[in-house]
Structures are given as structure tokens and as C-alpha cells.
Design a protein around this motif. Sequence first.
Motif, PDB file in Angstrom:
ATOM      1  N   THR A 183     -75.699  32.722  68.375  1.00  0.00           N
ATOM      2  CA  THR A 183     -75.315  34.043  68.893  1.00  0.00           C
ATOM      3  C   THR A 183     -76.559  34.897  69.107  1.00  0.00           C
ATOM      4  OG1 THR A 183     -73.198  33.777  67.745  1.00  0.00           O
ATOM      5  CG2 THR A 183     -73.748  35.995  68.504  1.00  0.00           C
TER       6      THR A 183
ATOM      7  N   ASP B 267     -77.902  33.925  72.317  1.00  0.00           N
ATOM      8  CA  ASP B 267     -77.166  34.547  73.425  1.00  0.00           C
ATOM      9  C   ASP B 267     -77.668  35.967  73.698  1.00  0.00           C
ATOM     10  OD1 ASP B 267     -75.596  32.288  73.778  1.00  0.00           O
ATOM     11  OD2 ASP B 267     -73.880  33.063  72.657  1.00  0.00           O
TER      12      ASP B 267
ATOM     13  N   ALA C 211     -76.096  48.427  81.347  1.00  0.00           N
ATOM     14  CA  ALA C 211     -74.944  47.748  80.730  1.00  0.00           C
ATOM     15  C   ALA C 211     -75.348  47.121  79.399  1.00  0.00           C
ATOM     16  CB  ALA C 211     -74.399  46.686  81.687  1.00  0.00           C
TER      17      ALA C 211
ATOM     18  N   THR D 164     -73.360  48.712  76.333  1.00  0.00           N
ATOM     19  CA  THR D 164     -72.215  47.886  75.947  1.00  0.00           C
ATOM     20  C   THR D 164     -72.611  46.687  75.086  1.00  0.00           C
ATOM     21  OG1 THR D 164     -71.200  48.484  78.055  1.00  0.00           O
ATOM     22  CG2 THR D 164     -70.193  46.665  76.838  1.00  0.00           C
ATOM     23  N   ARG D 165     -73.509  45.884  75.609  1.00  0.00           N
ATOM     24  CA  ARG D 165     -73.769  44.603  74.958  1.00  0.00           C
ATOM     25  C   ARG D 165     -74.544  44.735  73.659  1.00  0.00           C
ATOM     26  NH1 ARG D 165     -70.386  41.055  75.852  1.00  0.00           N
ATOM     27  NH2 ARG D 165     -71.793  39.265  75.726  1.00  0.00           N
TER      28      ARG D 165
ATOM     29  N   LYS E 219     -72.478  46.071  70.882  1.00  0.00           N
ATOM     30  CA  LYS E 219     -71.490  45.085  70.454  1.00  0.00           C
ATOM     31  C   LYS E 219     -72.132  43.989  69.584  1.00  0.00           C
ATOM     32  CE  LYS E 219     -68.095  41.782  72.091  1.00  0.00           C
ATOM     33  NZ  LYS E 219     -67.008  41.480  72.993  1.00  0.00           N
ATOM     34  N   TYR E 220     -73.235  43.437  70.058  1.00  0.00           N
ATOM     35  CA  TYR E 220     -73.907  42.379  69.287  1.00  0.00           C
ATOM     36  C   TYR E 220     -74.428  42.915  67.952  1.00  0.00           C
ATOM     37  CZ  TYR E 220     -74.263  38.666  72.895  1.00  0.00           C
ATOM     38  OH  TYR E 220     -74.013  37.659  73.792  1.00  0.00           O
TER      39      TYR E 220
ATOM     40  N   TYR F 148     -71.868  43.617  65.484  1.00  0.00           N
ATOM     41  CA  TYR F 148     -71.410  42.327  64.947  1.00  0.00           C
ATOM     42  C   TYR F 148     -72.334  41.859  63.812  1.00  0.00           C
ATOM     43  CZ  TYR F 148     -70.856  37.257  64.649  1.00  0.00           C
ATOM     44  OH  TYR F 148     -70.695  35.979  64.185  1.00  0.00           O
TER      45      TYR F 148
ATOM     46  N   GLN G 121     -71.880  43.790  60.676  1.00  0.00           N
ATOM     47  CA  GLN G 121     -70.687  43.327  59.947  1.00  0.00           C
ATOM     48  C   GLN G 121     -70.960  42.023  59.211  1.00  0.00           C
ATOM     49  OE1 GLN G 121     -66.736  43.293  61.963  1.00  0.00           O
ATOM     50  NE2 GLN G 121     -67.864  44.206  63.670  1.00  0.00           N
TER      51      GLN G 121
END
Lengths: 239, 239
Positions: free
Chosen positions: A100, A103, A134, A138-139, A142-143, A146, A149
Motif C-alpha cells: 500500500t 501504491d 486531487a 483526496t488521496r 485518505k492514505y 489509513y 489508523q
Amino acid sequence: MHYQLFYWTGIQGRGEFVRLALEDAAAGYEDVAREQGDDVIVQYLDGVHDGPLPFAPPFLKAGRLLIAQTANILHYLGPPLALVPQSESRRWYAHQLQLTIADVVAEVHDAHHPIAGSLYYEDQRIEARRRATALRETRLPKYLDYFEQVLERGGRQHALHEYSYVDLSLFQLMSGLEYAFPWAMRRIGRQLPLLHALQQRVAQRPHIAEYLASPRRLPFNESGIFRHYPELDDPAGAG
Amino acid sequence: MHYQLFYWTGIQGRGEFVRLALEDAAAGYEDVAREQGDDVIVQYLDGVHDGPLPFAPPFLKAGRLLIAQTANILHYLGPPLALVPQSESRRWYAHQLQLTIADVVAEVHDAHHPIAGSLYYEDQRIEARRRATALRETRLPKYLDYFEQVLERGGRQHALHEYSYVDLSLFQLMSGLEYAFPWAMRRIGRQLPLLHALQQRVAQRPHIAEYLASPRRLPFNESGIFRHYPELDDPAGAG
């Protein structure tokens, strides 16, 4: 085991994720292209040598093994370098997290090269501004949310309840993003206390601190993955 | 072992690489979202369940293990499904090849979404034409020529001298590309006799032939990774 790392000279790039693991573990390794030049890599890509054919660096030679793809190399090195938990299930999870991270890294690269890696940045600046917006809006949130968390679940100190190569790679990811997008990361980073604390702890590990202060650690630059183009960041002073 | 595969309904997507392996091996598996709806995936992504946190589907449950990332799942499934060689060095190579396939897949996705996955295709059509041109002219020939060489080295029948999940994934890659870019693939494909022959052999494997004829094999469509937008292909009749 003596390792040979093959990666392009002049940039940290994807090779740096492997280098950090080797350095942290004080493993014996040779950074082959830095000694012999990039041609030594090209020969492998051209298929001059028998055995597995790498598509791109980084790749690692360990005895007769040749292993390519960053996350694959770390998955291989984890056990002998004691940089991954013993538990099988955690090893699968470590590798998933590393993939990930890979990515995100690909998306960061494409923010400055949204059309083609083969074209100059200057020939895709307009598209890069749209894509970078973007990415920042956004990305990346989000990553990074994550991974925050993941740390929360991993006991707040580590991705996997104990130290691993994933922590090293999260250090590198955060460091690269702060270099490339200082204003955006100031905004996004407010929500990432665990990632910031991890980043600082990793930087203070003795072998890592020594490495970061050495000439082997190249500075980030605008030929690598994490590039600082101010027009791709949040407006200065924003947030 | 009974497996549970979690992937979005309505598309082949990245889940298809896993599905092909499970089908070829006639493994017992449940395609969970197709039975229970996509919400069951969202719950995992939202962290409702303990244990590893997946970033995105596909992910696989196997007993108490939860494994995410397509290539990681195949790396895990290879040995129990007898879809990877016994040799350790070939397993590392298989995984490297699968990760390189994942890289192509990401580039194919970004050809129709060069700015952001969160925007509609219609809002990035101009950029998509530029990116798809680079994909067809530079990247696909480079990747596919690489895999052709891999087959050449692997004894011409297989990527790894014997049958493996990599062969299945190359079948899926070729099939998807031919759907998305029929004219470009007619041009590029002339140089890929081994990939074409492999694709046909895989399609004729009994379990695969049965699967492809079943309703479980969804058709390619314009919500998936491999999308047929004629304006992103070579001009009709070219080459």
C-alpha cells in the motif's frame, strides 16, 4: 549474508526503502551502481545475465537469488534482518502495508508525471497541477489517515505491535511527502500525531541517525519521486 | 481450506486475478459481496472488524488470516493451490512478476483516469487521450515485450518453466488489453507470439474454460479497469 543492492545513482527513489532497512540492520551491502555506474543495472534489464529478469530497479542480489520489486525485497529481507514479526499473519500484513505504501509512492510520482514518465515535467505541468490537487485533497488524506489508523491498531508505536520495516518505510514516506508538499503536509499532518511521532522515533534510531547524517543519504531532489514543485503544493501560507 | 474472497460486485477488476486462481484450482470459495452486497466490504474498510485493516479490496479470508493486495493474495495462495513452483527462488520471481503485472494494471487504470479516480472519465477525457497515447506507444510495448522475454526465458510455455498463477494473470492481462485496445493490441501483438499462445492455452484449461463460460465470469465493462473507449485506442484500421 552480503547483499548487493542495484538502484539508479543520483536519487533516493524506490531504492531508499531498501537502503533504510539494510542500514537500520547494519547489514553488509554494496550499493553497486554507486560504485560501478548505472550501466551495471542496464545490463541486467537487457537480459545479459541468466536467471530472473528484473523489469526495473531496485533489485537485490543475495547469493544466487535475484529479487526485484521494492516490497518483494523487503518481504525477503524482513526475517534475516529481524525487521518483521515472527508471526506468519503479521508478515502477510507487513507485506500488504508495504504494497500500500508502494501504491502511494506511485501516485506521488504520477502527480508530477500524470501523462507519461517519458515526457518532461514541463510538458505536463497543466495536467500535473490538476492531478496534484486531487492527490493533496483526496488521496493523501485518505492514505495517511489509513496509516494513522494502522498505527492506532498496532499499539500506537508501530504498524505491527513491534518494530518492522514498515515503520522505516512510513518514516520515508512522511519525510518525502513533507519535502514535496510542505504546506499540504502542514495542513494534513495535524490529524496524524502517531505518524509524526513514529517518524521522529525512527530518525533517532542509532543506525538510522548515523545513516541520515552520512553522505550515503542523498538529499531529496527534483529527479526523484518526491519532488518539491511549489505550484503543486497548497498555496504558501494556506491552511 | 474454504476461502472467502471480498471484491466489489459488478466488475472483474483486480479481484479477477484471484478468482482465476481459485477457479483454476477448483478451490472452495465464497465470493462474499456477490452474495451479501458491497456493504460487507465497506465494513472491513471502516475498521469494524479486529485484525489487519485492508486499504481496499480484493482481500481474502482464510481461516483467521485476512490478506489484502492482489499480488499478496496470490503469493499466499500459490502453494496451497499448487499454482507456484516448489523452488523458493522461483516463488520470489513469481511474486515479482505478479507485482509487475500489478504495475501495468495500475497504468491501464490511469489511462482512463489520469487526473483522479474520484472524477468522472468525462471530466478528464482530454488528459486521458494524451495518457492513453503514451500507454499504447511506449508503456504497453515495453511491458509486453518484457513478459514475452520472460516466457522465452521460462521455456516458451510458461513464465516460470512450469505452470503458475503468473500464467493465469498474463492470460487476464492480455484479455483485458485486447478488450480495451483492440487496434493497438493488433499492432503490438504481432511481436508477442508466446504471450498469445499462452493466452490460448490458459483459456483451454478445463476449469478455466468452464469458468469463462459460466455466469460467474462477468463481461469486461466500462466500470472496470480494462475499458473500451474507442477514442483511447489506436485509430480504427490503423497499423
